[in-house]
Design an enzyme around this catalytic site. Structure first.
Site, PDB file in Angstrom:
ATOM      1  N   CYS A   2     -90.936  51.742 -39.082  1.00 26.08           N
ATOM      2  CA  CYS A   2     -90.771  52.441 -39.900  1.00 26.08           C
ATOM      3  C   CYS A   2     -91.757  51.682 -41.183  1.00 26.08           C
ATOM      4  O   CYS A   2     -91.446  51.209 -41.584  1.00 26.08           O
ATOM      5  CB  CYS A   2     -90.018  53.276 -40.076  1.00 26.08           C
ATOM      6  SG  CYS A   2     -89.268  54.131 -38.336  1.00 26.08           S
ATOM      7  N   ARG A  50     -91.324  57.645 -40.426  1.00 27.21           N
ATOM      8  CA  ARG A  50     -90.745  57.541 -39.205  1.00 27.21           C
ATOM      9  C   ARG A  50     -91.799  56.918 -37.674  1.00 27.21           C
ATOM     10  O   ARG A  50     -92.729  58.207 -37.864  1.00 27.21           O
ATOM     11  CB  ARG A  50     -89.586  58.398 -38.730  1.00 27.21           C
ATOM     12  CG  ARG A  50     -89.106  58.118 -37.279  1.00 27.21           C
ATOM     13  CD  ARG A  50     -88.091  59.320 -36.756  1.00 27.21           C
ATOM     14  NE  ARG A  50     -87.733  58.397 -35.891  1.00 27.21           N
ATOM     15  CZ  ARG A  50     -86.778  59.178 -34.481  1.00 27.21           C
ATOM     16  NH1 ARG A  50     -87.448  60.887 -34.390  1.00 27.21           N
ATOM     17  NH2 ARG A  50     -86.247  58.707 -34.130  1.00 27.21           N
TER      18      ARG A  50
END
Length: 646
Positions: A2, A50
Site C-alpha cells: 500500500c 490499498r
C-alpha cells in the site's frame, strides 16, 4: 502492499485542507489501486491507498481499535499476525477483521512503542492515538518499506511512502542538499536518513519516531540492530540442516495470501533457493517469471529454466532487447530522488511481467549481504590480509604513491588492473571498502564538482556514512564489518529502494524471505568461515542447497542483473548522453566542472575509457532535476474512496 500519507499538527489542532491530503494520496495511486481511505480530525489527517492482499473484504484503512481512539495506516505485511492475535485476545482485545493491520492498533495498546519488536515482517506505518495526542511512525528492521517525513515551518509534520507525497505540500523545502549530492555521486543513492531535498528525511531501517503534540520533534529511536557475534559453535552439517529449515519457515510465512502468488526466478542461487522452498511447500505448481536478455553476456535464462524444469513451475520468460532504454525518464519520476542503479530497468520489466499473472511475488533479495555472496567481499578479505601485514603509516605513503602513478587500465586483463588495489591498500578498512563500492571515487568527485559545490560541502565526504555505521558495528571481523555496512547502506538505499519502487509501479507486492530478521540474526552468529571459504562465497548456503539445486546453478560465476551501458552510450544513446551531460540542466546547477563533464563524454565515446557508470549517474541526476522541476502529477482516475471521521 500500500501507500500511506498524512499530516500532524505538532503545535495545535488545525484542520488540514482535504484537497491537499487528497492530492498527497492520489500521487501514490499506483501503490494501492484497489481502495483509498482517509481520517480527518482536528490536528491530524491520515490517508491510505490499498493493494488488497489479506482480508479482502474487511481490511480497509485507516483501521481503528474498538473505541476508535487509535487509528493506523499501514504499508507492508506482518507475517506473524496469526500468532499475535490469540495473545492480544487473552489481554482483552477484540478483533473485528482478519487483517494483519488490526494487530498493530491492539499491539500499540498492549505494549506501546515496543510493539514493533513483536512484529515479524516488512512494514512502514503511521499510528495516531487520540488519547495520548501522539503520532507514532515505524519502519521495519531491514528497511524493506520506505517512509519519508518532513517538519514544515508552520509546525506540520508531513509523511508518506514516497517523496512525491511530500512534494505535494507547497511548504516543503525543495532546495537540494549538497551533502546528498555528494552521497549520490559516491554511492548511486542518497543514504538514510538524508534526502535529496533539504527539507525532508527518511526514517531509517529499524527506527521509530514517536511524536507528541506540543513537544519538539524528537530524534528517531533505533529499536533493532544486527549483532555479528560469530560465536555459534554449530557444525557445518548441522548449520546446513538448520539453514534449510529456517529458509522453509521464512518462505512459508510469506506464502500466506488471498490473491495469486508467485516468485521471481533469475537463475541465481538466492531466487532459485526461494523457488525450491516454495515448491516443497505448495500443493500445486509455483508461478515463476524471468527476464531474458537478447545480449548473451547478460542472459541467465538457461539457469532459470533448469530450476523451473526441476520443480515443474509455471514458468514465464520475457526477452528484453539489448536497447531497452526507453524507461530512463520514467525511472526518474518513479524514484523521486536521483537513483543510479541501472538494474532498475530489468527490475521494472520483471515486475511488469509478474503482475500480469500474480499480485504477490517472492524474491531472493538480501541473500548476498547475509550469506557473503558479493565478489567484493572476497577481494576485501584478500586486501585485508595485505593490510594486516604492514602498518597504515607505512602503507599509506607507499601504496598511495603507486596508486597515483599506476595507469588506469580498463582495457587490460584484470590481473594488471592494479590501480584500484594500490589505492585500497593505502587506506584503512572502512575507507578501502567505501572506495571499492563508490561509483565515482574521491578524486573523481573532486574533479567533477565545481569549486562552489565543494565549498558548500565544507569538507563533508560520503565516507562519513560508512564511518558512522562502522562505529556501531561492534565487530573487528573483516567480513562481518562489510556485511554490516552493506546491510545498513547498500541493501536499504539501493536494493530495497529499487524493488519497492519498481514493484509498486505495477501494484505488485514483493516479499523477501532472505530478509526475515530471525534468519538474519541467526546468520550473524555463524563464523565467517561458513560464509566465505577460499574463493567461494555463500559457502554454507550452497552446501545446504546441494540436494535441492543443480551444481550449474550453485557454483557458476555470479552475473548480476546488468544492462549494456557502455555500448548504449557509444551507440544508440550517444547523442542523448552528450545533450544531457553537457546541456543546460546540469550547467544551471553550478555543481559541476564543465571540463570534467566534457572529458567523461569524449573519452567514453571515443573508446578511450569506460566511463559508463559515472555517465549513467549524471544522466539520472539530470533526469531527476527535470522531473523535480516539473513536479509529480497525480494520475488520472481513482479507485473506491472512503473518508473516516473519528
Amino acid at each position: 502492499m500500500c501507500g500511506i500519507a498524512g499530516l500532524f499538527d505538532l503545535r495545535g489542532k488545525r484542520d488540514f485542507p482535504r484537497e491537499l491530503v487528497q492530492r498527497m494520496n492520489d500521487v501514490q495511486f499506483h501503490r494501492g489501486p484497489d481502495e483509498g481511505g482517509f481520517l480527518f480530525e482536528p490536528g491530524v489527517a491520515l490517508a491510505h491507498r490499498r493493494l488488497s492482499i489479506i482480508d479482502l473484504a474487511t481490511g480497509q484503512q485507516p483501521l481503528f481499535n474498538e473505541d476508535g481512539s487509535v487509528a493506523v495506516v499501514f504499508n507492508g505485511e506482518i507475517y506473524n499476525y496469526a500468532e499475535l492475535v490469540p495473545e492480544l485476545e487473552a489481554l482483552g482485545h477484540r478483533f473485528h477483521t482478519r487483517s494483519d493491520t488490526e494487530v498493530i492498533v491492539h499491539a500499540w495498546e498492549a505494549w506501546g512503542a515496543s510493539c514493533v519488536t513483536r512484529f515479524r515482517g516488512m512494514f512502514a506505518f503511521a499510528l495516531y492515538d487520540r488519547g495520548q495526542q501522539t503520532l507514532f511512525l515505524a519502519r521495519d528492521r531491514l528497511g524493506v518499506k520506505p517512509l519519508y517525513y518532513a517538519e514544515l515551518p508552520d509546525g506540520t509534520l508531513a509523511f508518506g511512502s514516497e517523496l512525491k507525497v511530500l512534494m505535494q505540500h507547497p511548504a516543503l523545502d525543495r532546495r537540494i542538499d549538497p551533502l546528498a549530492v555528494e552521497e549520490y555521486f559516491a554511492l548511486g543513492y542518497v543514504a538514510e536518513p538524508r534526502c535529496i531535498f533539504a527539507g525532508a528525511r527518511k526514517l531509517g531501517p529499524g527506527e521509530t519516531l514517536c511524536v507528541r503534540r506540543g513537544e519538539a520533534l524528537p530524534r528517531p529511536h533505533a529499536y533493532w540492530d544486527v549483532h555479528f557475534t560469530l560465536d555459534n559453535p554449530i557444525t557445518q552439517e548441522d548449520a546446513c540442516a538448520e539453514l534449510v529449515e529456517r529458509l522453509r519457515e521464512s518462505v512459508r510465512l510469506r506464502m500466506i495470501s488471498e490473491v495469486p502468488l508467485g516468485a521471481f526466478l533469475s537463475g541465481g542461487v538466492d531466487s532459485s533457493a526461494v523457488v525450491a522452498a516454495m515448491a516443497g511447500l505448495s500443493d500445486g505448481p509455483v508461478n515463476t517469471c524471468s527476464i531474458a536478455f537478447a545480449d548473451p553476456a547478460f542472459n541467465e535464462a538457461e539457469f532459470a529454466r533448469m530450476v523451473a524444469e526441476r520443480y515443474r513451475t509455471n514458468h514465464r520468460v520475457e526477452t528484453v532487447e539489448s536497447d531497452d532504454f526507453e524507461l530512463i525518464d520514467r525511472l526518474a519520476a518513479l524514484y523521486d530522488e536521483p537513483y543510479a542503479d541501472s538494474s532498475a530497468i530489468p527490475t521494472w520489466r520483471v515486475c511488469q511481467l509478474a503482475r500480469r499473472h500474480v499480485t504477490v511475488a517472492l524474491s531472493g533479495d538480501g541473500g548476498d549481504e547475509s550469506f557473503g555472496g558479493y565478489r567484493r567481499y572476497r577481494l576485501h578479505l584478500m586486501e585485508e590480509r595485505l593490510r594486516g601485514a604492514m602498518p597504515l603509516g607505512c602503507r599509506r605513503p607507499l601504496f598511495g604513491l603507486l596508486g597515483r602513478l599506476y595507469p588506469k587500465a580498463d582495457w587490460a586483463p584484470r590481473v594488471l588492473r592494479a590501480k584500484t588495489t594500490f589505492q585500497a591498500l593505502a587506506r584503512d578498512s572502512v575507507q578501502a571498502y567505501f572506495h571499492s563500492v563508490s561509483i565515482l571515487r574521491d578524486e573523481q568527485r573532486h574533479r567533477l564538482f565545481s569549486p562552489a559545490l565543494r565549498a558548500q560541502l565544507g569538507g563533508y565526504e560520503a565516507l562519513e556514512v560508512f564511518r558512522l555505521h562502522a562505529a556501531r558495528a561492534d565487530t573487528d571481523d573483516p567480513l562481518a564489518l562489510v556485511q554490516y555496512l552493506d546491510l545498513k547502506t547498500y541493501l536499504v538505499g539501493d536494493i530495497n529502494t529499487k524493488v519497492d519502487r519498481a514493484s509498486m509501479a505495477h501494484s505488485l507486492e514483493v516479499r523477501e524471505p532472505l530478509m526475515d530478521h530471525p534468519l538474519v540474526e541467526w546468520l550473524a552468529t555463524l563464523p565467517s568461515s561458513l560464509k566465505v571459504r577460499g574463493n567461494e562465497g555463500k559457502f554454507v548456503f550452497k552446501k545446504a542447497l546441494e540436494p535441492m539445486l543443480p551444481d550449474d546453478v550453485l557454483y557458476r560465476p555470479k552475473m548480476g542483473f546488468a544492462v549494456p551501458l557502455a555500448r548504449w552510450f557509444r551507440g544508440p544513446l550517444r547523442e542523448r548522453v552528450r545533450e544531457a551531460v553537457l546541456g543546460d540542466t546540469l550547467a544551471a546547477t553550478g555543481y559541476f566542472d564543465r571540463g570534467t563533464l566534457t572529458h567523461l563524454v569524449d573519452a567514453h565515446q571515443s573508446g578511450l575509457r569506460d566511463y559508463s557508470a559515472p555517465l549513467w549517474t549524471l544522466l539520472m541526476f539530470e533526469a531527476f532535476l527535470r522531473n523535480a522541476g516539473a513536479g509529480a502529477a497525480a494520475p488520472a482516475g481513482r479507485g473506491a474512496e472512503a473518508v473516516c471521521h473519528a
